[in-house]
Motif scaffolding. Structure first.
Motif, PDB file in Angstrom:
ATOM      1  N   UNK A   1       0.812  -1.218   0.000  1.00  0.00           N
ATOM      2  CA  UNK A   1       0.000   0.000   0.000  1.00  0.00           C
ATOM      3  C   UNK A   1       0.849   1.273   0.000  1.00  0.00           C
ATOM      4  N   UNK A   2       2.030   1.218   0.643  1.00  0.00           N
ATOM      5  CA  UNK A   2       2.963   2.365   0.681  1.00  0.00           C
ATOM      6  C   UNK A   2       2.281   3.617   1.260  1.00  0.00           C
ATOM      7  N   UNK A   3       1.792   3.498   2.538  1.00  0.00           N
ATOM      8  CA  UNK A   3       1.070   4.601   3.183  1.00  0.00           C
ATOM      9  C   UNK A   3       1.976   5.697   3.721  1.00  0.00           C
ATOM     10  N   UNK A   4       3.241   5.440   3.944  1.00  0.00           N
ATOM     11  CA  UNK A   4       4.143   6.433   4.549  1.00  0.00           C
ATOM     12  C   UNK A   4       5.374   6.614   3.681  1.00  0.00           C
ATOM     13  N   UNK A   5       5.237   7.196   2.495  1.00  0.00           N
ATOM     14  CA  UNK A   5       6.415   7.453   1.661  1.00  0.00           C
ATOM     15  C   UNK A   5       7.206   8.653   2.189  1.00  0.00           C
ATOM     16  N   UNK A   6       8.377   8.833   1.643  1.00  0.00           N
ATOM     17  CA  UNK A   6       9.231   9.961   2.020  1.00  0.00           C
ATOM     18  C   UNK A   6       8.676  11.226   1.372  1.00  0.00           C
ATOM     19  N   UNK A   7       8.246  12.200   2.189  1.00  0.00           N
ATOM     20  CA  UNK A   7       7.639  13.419   1.667  1.00  0.00           C
ATOM     21  C   UNK A   7       8.635  14.346   1.008  1.00  0.00           C
ATOM     22  N   UNK A   8       9.909  14.043   1.096  1.00  0.00           N
ATOM     23  CA  UNK A   8      10.918  14.865   0.430  1.00  0.00           C
ATOM     24  C   UNK A   8      11.135  14.436  -1.014  1.00  0.00           C
ATOM     25  N   UNK A   9      10.472  13.379  -1.440  1.00  0.00           N
ATOM     26  CA  UNK A   9      10.644  12.862  -2.790  1.00  0.00           C
ATOM     27  C   UNK A   9       9.311  12.933  -3.550  1.00  0.00           C
ATOM     28  N   UNK A  10       9.409  13.179  -4.852  1.00  0.00           N
ATOM     29  CA  UNK A  10       8.249  13.188  -5.756  1.00  0.00           C
ATOM     30  C   UNK A  10       7.139  14.098  -5.224  1.00  0.00           C
ATOM     31  N   UNK A  11       7.525  15.331  -4.910  1.00  0.00           N
ATOM     32  CA  UNK A  11       6.555  16.273  -4.352  1.00  0.00           C
ATOM     33  C   UNK A  11       5.487  16.598  -5.387  1.00  0.00           C
ATOM     34  N   UNK A  12       4.208  16.485  -4.982  1.00  0.00           N
ATOM     35  CA  UNK A  12       3.095  16.778  -5.859  1.00  0.00           C
ATOM     36  C   UNK A  12       2.500  15.572  -6.549  1.00  0.00           C
ATOM     37  N   UNK A  13       3.148  14.410  -6.446  1.00  0.00           N
ATOM     38  CA  UNK A  13       2.627  13.202  -7.076  1.00  0.00           C
ATOM     39  C   UNK A  13       1.532  12.589  -6.196  1.00  0.00           C
ATOM     40  N   UNK A  14       0.852  11.575  -6.779  1.00  0.00           N
ATOM     41  CA  UNK A  14      -0.178  10.895  -6.009  1.00  0.00           C
ATOM     42  C   UNK A  14       0.393  10.181  -4.809  1.00  0.00           C
ATOM     43  N   UNK A  15       1.568   9.600  -4.960  1.00  0.00           N
ATOM     44  CA  UNK A  15       2.229   8.924  -3.827  1.00  0.00           C
ATOM     45  C   UNK A  15       2.550   9.926  -2.714  1.00  0.00           C
ATOM     46  N   UNK A  16       2.953  11.147  -3.122  1.00  0.00           N
ATOM     47  CA  UNK A  16       3.305  12.176  -2.116  1.00  0.00           C
ATOM     48  C   UNK A  16       2.053  12.617  -1.357  1.00  0.00           C
ATOM     49  N   UNK A  17       0.914  12.816  -2.071  1.00  0.00           N
ATOM     50  CA  UNK A  17      -0.319  13.225  -1.397  1.00  0.00           C
ATOM     51  C   UNK A  17      -0.848  12.109  -0.491  1.00  0.00           C
ATOM     52  N   UNK A  18      -0.609  10.853  -0.838  1.00  0.00           N
ATOM     53  CA  UNK A  18      -1.012   9.755   0.037  1.00  0.00           C
ATOM     54  C   UNK A  18      -0.227   9.796   1.347  1.00  0.00           C
ATOM     55  N   UNK A  19       1.052  10.104   1.262  1.00  0.00           N
ATOM     56  CA  UNK A  19       1.852  10.246   2.488  1.00  0.00           C
ATOM     57  C   UNK A  19       1.433  11.451   3.313  1.00  0.00           C
ATOM     58  N   UNK A  20       1.056  12.547   2.620  1.00  0.00           N
ATOM     59  CA  UNK A  20       0.585  13.732   3.352  1.00  0.00           C
ATOM     60  C   UNK A  20      -0.703  13.425   4.101  1.00  0.00           C
ATOM     61  N   UNK A  21      -1.595  12.671   3.475  1.00  0.00           N
ATOM     62  CA  UNK A  21      -2.831  12.295   4.167  1.00  0.00           C
ATOM     63  C   UNK A  21      -2.569  11.436   5.371  1.00  0.00           C
ATOM     64  N   UNK A  22      -1.583  10.519   5.262  1.00  0.00           N
ATOM     65  CA  UNK A  22      -1.226   9.693   6.422  1.00  0.00           C
ATOM     66  C   UNK A  22      -0.728  10.567   7.568  1.00  0.00           C
ATOM     67  N   UNK A  23       0.117  11.558   7.253  1.00  0.00           N
ATOM     68  CA  UNK A  23       0.663  12.429   8.310  1.00  0.00           C
ATOM     69  C   UNK A  23      -0.446  13.241   8.977  1.00  0.00           C
TER      70      UNK A  23
END
Length: 545
Positions: free
Chosen positions: A70-92
């Motif tokens: 699922x990759x719920x906690x990706x590194x927010x310093x990478x791929x800023x603005x992507x769908x993966x980044x927004x998924x990590x922001x929602x987790x935080x």
């Protein structure tokens, strides 16, 4: 699952075919032998977890794999603005909301009482506590109100009232007494008695008056005045008492010594701090520095090894009060010899040197506390639009800023002056004059004498002006000169009888010993409480000397 005991040879043969197939660049997993395919069709044996711990480990491993996918906690310093980044922001944000929701409450907890409190105990506490009487409290255990207490129709008044009233600035003595509760007739009589000894206007604001009021003659009427005591002057106290129904005044003269206070000490690292440490009042030290600063350069002419000499007016009363006045003498000694001697002399309070030369003021003071925005010389006029001579200095200042005279002068003109707007022209003597333009308001009139630093008007924008500022001009024999190139030296010279009196007073003043005025004054000399009238002297026996 494959049975290793039945398929060992097949596995070996299959491994050669797999190796050959791998060498040809194909995947090992697709190079299956016929024997392996046959074995896959056989029944498989599934090994089950034997214990609860093994089942938990198996579940935890499976859950971790799914969460990792699922990759719920990706590194927010990478791929800023992507769908993966927004998924990590929602987790935080979700975790932060949970943390804030579980924030602990710091409200105090109510502890259990040490003892059970009932109405009887509360009454006991109330009889011993101290609360404002206006809230119905009492003071003392035996003063607790009971149903047997009968309320009075009216509280009895005190037989007399003693209090202190203060004379406010701008108030009259009579109005102060009436506000304090004194009847209008008694207040008028007191004012008349005091006016016979001292003008009521001479009583300084802030004077405290001790007042005693007697018992009311009837309900609702004003209390009669019994006594008044106050310090009318530093050397005089007045007392008013009611004797046989009438108010009488008694003067109480106080013995006062006017010996000046002299303070001496080393200059040290700071002249101000050294003088304050020696006991000089702050106001006297400021006057001392101002007087010396008009005569000498304090930074260059005063050394740390020099001795400062300050003499101020001082009064001490036999009752113990002391009163410091203005600066009388400012001096600096070096090597036991007087280097600078300045003494206040004359009605104008000017300081004169020991030689009789008045205070010397080097240079001009700025007419307003602001920077120079335009200097003397040719420039393009901001309103007229052509180049012409700018015969002065422009100071940038806000509207309403006070404008002061740069040195002593006489006002030769004040009012509207064409493009200069509201202006003031000062004559300093010797052919020198100055003019101050664009004022919003003029504070002097023609023919008036002004001193250095006196306010003569306020900054404005009248006349040919683009905004609030001061246009300052200087003339020598009617010709404009650059004000920045001129320095004034103002002096006054004593001569003849004035110089002789000045030197005699200076010599007498310097005979005062340092600290002599700090000793307590003893009332050895009897003070006459009441002046003796001439008619009373006739009835007294004559003294033969």
């Amino acid at each position: 699952m494959f049975n290793p005991r039945k398929n060992g040879q097949a596995d070996a043969a299959g491994s050669d075919d797999a190796a050959a197939s791998f060498d040809d660049g194909q995947w090992r997993t697709v190079a299956l032998t016929h024997a392996q395919i046959v074995d896959d069709e056989r029944p498989q044996i599934i090994q089950r977890a034997g214990s609860l711990a093994e089942r938990f480990d198996e579940w935890r491993f499976s859950a971790s794999e799914k969460l990792e996918k699922l990759d719920l906690a990706p590194d927010l310093a990478e791929s800023i603005g992507s769908g993966r980044w927004f998924r990590g922001l929602g987790t935080m944000i979700a975790l932060s909301a949970v943390a804030l929701a579980m924030w602990p409450d710091f409200s105090p907890l109510e502890a259990a009482p040490a003892m059970e409190i009932d109405e009887t105990v509360r009454d006991e506490f109330r009889s011993q506590m101290i609360m404002p009487l206006a809230l119905g409290a009492d003071s003392g255990r035996h003063m607790g109100a009971t149903p047997a207490v009968v309320e009075l129709a009216s509280a009895p008044e005190r037989p007399s009232l003693d209090f202190v009233a203060t004379l406010a600035r701008g108030d009259s003595f009579g109005r102060m007494l009436q506000r304090a509760g004194v009847g209008s007739s008694d207040a008028q009589r007191v004012s008349e008695l005091i006016a016979r000894s001292i003008p009521l206007s001479d009583i300084e604001s802030g004077t405290q008056v001790d007042i005693t009021l007697g018992r009311r003659p009837a309900p609702g009427e004003a209390r009669p005045l019994d006594a008044i005591n106050f310090r009318a002057r530093f050397d005089l106290a007045l007392q008013i008492d009611r004797v046989d129904g009438n108010l009488s005044l008694k003067r109480i003269p106080i013995q006062v010594d006017d010996t000046p206070l002299r303070i001496r000490g080393k200059v040290g690292a700071s002249l101000y701090r050294s003088a304050r440490a020696a006991g000089a009042p702050a106001s006297a030290v400021q006057q001392y520095l101002s007087a010396l600063g008009d005569q000498i350069d304090l930074d260059r002419s005063v050394r740390s090894t020099d001795t400062f000499d300050i003499i101020i007016a001082h009064r001490r009363a036999a009752t113990g009060e002391r009163q410091a006045g203005k600066l009388l003498y400012a001096g600096v000694d070096r090597g036991g010899q007087a280097k600078t001697q300045l003494m206040r002399w004359g009605d104008d309070g000017r300081f004169y040197e020991a030689s009789g030369v008045g205070e010397q003021r080097n240079g001009l003071i700025a007419p307003v506390p602001g920077p120079i925005s335009s200097r003397f010389g040719m420039r393009r006029h901001p309103i007229l639009g052509y180049r012409r001579m700018h015969s002065g200095l422009d100071f940038r200042a806000g509207s309403g800023t006070p404008i002061v005279a740069v040195t002593d002068a006489r006002v030769s003109g004040a009012g509207r002056m064409g493009g200069c707007g509201n202006a003031v022209r000062l004559d300093h003597g010797g052919g020198l004059s100055t003019r101050y333009c664009h004022m919003s308001r003029v504070a002097v009139r023609a023919g008036q004498s002004v001193r250095r630093g006196q306010v003569i008007g306020y900054v404005g924008s009248t006349g040919l002006s683009t905004g609030p500022h001061l246009h300052y001009e200087m003339y020598r024999n009617g010709r404009a000169v650059n004000p920045a190139s001129v320095k004034f030296v103002t002096r006054a010279q004593l001569s003849g009888a004035d110089l002789r009196k000045f030197r005699e007073a200076l010599a007498a003043l310097k005979t005062v010993e340092a600290g002599a005025a700090l000793t307590d004054l003893k009332a050895d000399t009897p003070v006459e409480e009441e002046p003796v009238r001439e008619i009373d002297k006739l009835t007294q026996p004559k003294k033969i000397s």
